[in-house]
Scaffold this motif. Structure first.
Motif, PDB file in Angstrom:
ATOM      1  N   VAL A 164       0.828  -1.198   0.000  1.00 28.96           N
ATOM      2  CA  VAL A 164       0.000   0.000   0.000  1.00 28.96           C
ATOM      3  C   VAL A 164       0.867   1.255   0.000  1.00 28.96           C
ATOM      4  O   VAL A 164       0.612   2.213  -0.731  1.00 28.96           O
ATOM      5  N   LYS A 165       1.928   1.261   0.787  1.00 24.92           N
ATOM      6  CA  LYS A 165       2.806   2.426   0.865  1.00 24.92           C
ATOM      7  C   LYS A 165       3.777   2.482  -0.310  1.00 24.92           C
ATOM      8  O   LYS A 165       4.270   3.532  -0.678  1.00 24.92           O
ATOM      9  N   ASN A 166       4.080   1.312  -0.895  1.00 25.22           N
ATOM     10  CA  ASN A 166       4.953   1.191  -2.065  1.00 25.22           C
ATOM     11  C   ASN A 166       6.390   1.624  -1.773  1.00 25.22           C
ATOM     12  O   ASN A 166       7.142   1.965  -2.681  1.00 25.22           O
ATOM     13  N   GLN A 167       6.753   1.618  -0.485  1.00 28.07           N
ATOM     14  CA  GLN A 167       8.128   1.897  -0.092  1.00 28.07           C
ATOM     15  C   GLN A 167       8.238   1.634   1.409  1.00 28.07           C
ATOM     16  O   GLN A 167       7.237   1.398   2.086  1.00 28.07           O
ATOM     17  N   CYS A 168       9.443   1.681   1.923  1.00 27.07           N
ATOM     18  CA  CYS A 168       9.641   1.525   3.358  1.00 27.07           C
ATOM     19  C   CYS A 168       8.994   2.694   4.081  1.00 27.07           C
ATOM     20  O   CYS A 168       9.118   3.851   3.662  1.00 27.07           O
ATOM     21  N   ALA A 169       8.294   2.415   5.174  1.00 24.14           N
ATOM     22  CA  ALA A 169       7.635   3.475   5.934  1.00 24.14           C
ATOM     23  C   ALA A 169       8.636   4.423   6.581  1.00 24.14           C
ATOM     24  O   ALA A 169       8.285   5.541   6.951  1.00 24.14           O
ATOM     25  N   LEU A 170       9.894   3.985   6.708  1.00 25.25           N
ATOM     26  CA  LEU A 170      10.939   4.804   7.332  1.00 25.25           C
ATOM     27  C   LEU A 170      11.930   5.327   6.293  1.00 25.25           C
ATOM     28  O   LEU A 170      13.099   5.552   6.591  1.00 25.25           O
ATOM     29  N   GLU A 171      11.444   5.506   5.066  1.00 26.31           N
ATOM     30  CA  GLU A 171      12.282   5.942   3.952  1.00 26.31           C
ATOM     31  C   GLU A 171      13.056   7.221   4.282  1.00 26.31           C
ATOM     32  O   GLU A 171      14.226   7.358   3.943  1.00 26.31           O
ATOM     33  N   LYS A 172      12.425   8.155   4.992  1.00 23.36           N
ATOM     34  CA  LYS A 172      13.055   9.434   5.290  1.00 23.36           C
ATOM     35  C   LYS A 172      14.239   9.292   6.236  1.00 23.36           C
ATOM     36  O   LYS A 172      15.087  10.185   6.324  1.00 23.36           O
ATOM     37  N   LEU A 173      14.287   8.182   6.978  1.00 22.37           N
ATOM     38  CA  LEU A 173      15.369   7.985   7.942  1.00 22.37           C
ATOM     39  C   LEU A 173      16.579   7.290   7.331  1.00 22.37           C
ATOM     40  O   LEU A 173      17.616   7.180   7.986  1.00 22.37           O
ATOM     41  N   HIS A 174      16.446   6.825   6.099  1.00 23.11           N
ATOM     42  CA  HIS A 174      17.559   6.105   5.471  1.00 23.11           C
ATOM     43  C   HIS A 174      18.787   6.997   5.315  1.00 23.11           C
ATOM     44  O   HIS A 174      19.914   6.541   5.501  1.00 23.11           O
ATOM     45  N   GLU A 175      18.569   8.258   4.984  1.00 19.32           N
ATOM     46  CA  GLU A 175      19.696   9.171   4.796  1.00 19.32           C
ATOM     47  C   GLU A 175      20.471   9.382   6.092  1.00 19.32           C
ATOM     48  O   GLU A 175      21.654   9.709   6.070  1.00 19.32           O
ATOM     49  N   LYS A 176      19.792   9.212   7.217  1.00 20.21           N
ATOM     50  CA  LYS A 176      20.441   9.387   8.517  1.00 20.21           C
ATOM     51  C   LYS A 176      21.114   8.099   8.996  1.00 20.21           C
ATOM     52  O   LYS A 176      21.643   8.056  10.111  1.00 20.21           O
TER      53      LYS A 176
END
Length: 299
Positions: A39-51
């Protein structure tokens, strides 16, 4: 006890049970319910990957775990069932396991999720599970539309489901959804009237088209776009049913296997390359219309 049991899904916030169907983010290792990842079509924590976030058994907003007793932290026995999870690889295979119960009866998505995961073969010869896998993207839109067409919403079968993209972006949208033959038909319906208009103007004394003929030919493209906005989803649904039945023939002995649903996804997922060809085809036809007087040797 399993590796992911009682851990929290970052999408629905429900704990995993022993039978949950789980996929793991290949970047940070965070487990998700497969259907939640789809449903999300990506990891829900995608924004934290850069960190540099890496899942260590709990989500960033989860409290620190309570220290367990010696009995609770004892090593598992040899019979421990290690939970199987896999990397999603973008493959939205819907599973009808018990994750809906984990989400709770009051979850507003429960009926919808259980509906698109239903493997029951309907009167059209396919299941919602197959249709969901084949449509690949926009599952919320097509899930509701397909259930309406199959009479699974109010008991009545419908053919209307408004989709603005189907009309405004025709025929690129039809090629995008791999309806190639129908895309060609739409391309002709949108361009041939203008070609006829040019021919009428070239054959008239004053180089003008009769008012009625002009109005009729000029309105064809508008009517086609409106009809596609209204019935485009139903046409796609009928196309999907035919394709699914054909693909199923290739998996007669494995019609419920992951390979089968992966094949539905791969063969049904949208194609940007086809959409680009549709745009090029439209541009080519328009160029032919503009150059028609020169092609006919008329100045």
């Amino acid at each position: 006890m399993t590796r992911f049991e009682n851990k929290i899904c970052p999408v629905c916030k429900a704990p995993f049970n022993r039978d949950a169907d789980i996929v793991v983010c290949p970047i940070c290792g965070t487990p998700h319910h497969r259907i939640c990842y789809m449903v999300k079509n990506q990891c829900a924590l995608e924004k934290l990957h850069e960190k540099g976030f890496v899942w260590n058994g709990r989500l960033p907003d989860e409290p620190e775990p309570v220290i367990e007793t010696a009995a609770e932290t004892a090593e598992p026995s040899e019979n421990t069932d290690e939970h199987h999870a896999e990397y999603p690889h973008g493959t939205p295979i819907v599973d009808e396991n018990s994750i809906f119960d984990e989400m709770g009866m009051d979850n507003p998505m429960r009926d919808f999720m259980s509906g698109i995961a239903d493997k029951t073969i309907g009167a059209d010869g396919v299941s919602m599970h197959e249709l969901s896998a084949y449509s690949a993207t926009s599952i919320f839109h097509y899930g509701r539309a397909f259930r309406s067409f199959r009479g699974m919403t109010d008991g009545k079968r419908h053919k209307v489901s408004f989709n603005m993209c189907s009309g405004l972006f025709a025929p690129a949208f039809q090629f995008y959804r791999k309806m190639d033959l129908f895309g060609v038909l739409v391309l002709l319906l949108l361009t041939v009237p203008y070609m006829l208009m040019v021919l009428l103007a070239l054959n008239s004394e004053g180089g003008k088209v009769n008012g009625l003929a002009y109005t009729l030919l000029n309105s064809v493209s508008t009517v086609v776009m409106i009809l596609l906005c209204i019935f485009g989803d139903y046409i796609y649904y009928r196309h999907a049913v035919k394709r699914i039945l054909k693909i199923r023939e290739e998996f007669k002995d494995r019609a419920t296997s992951d390979e089968y649903y992966m094949a539905l996804y791969e063969k049904g997922k949208p194609s940007f390359a086809r959409a680009a060809l549709g745009l090029l085809g439209t541009a080519f036809m328009e160029a032919c219309i503009i150059a028609l007087p020169n092609l006919l040797g008329i100045s």
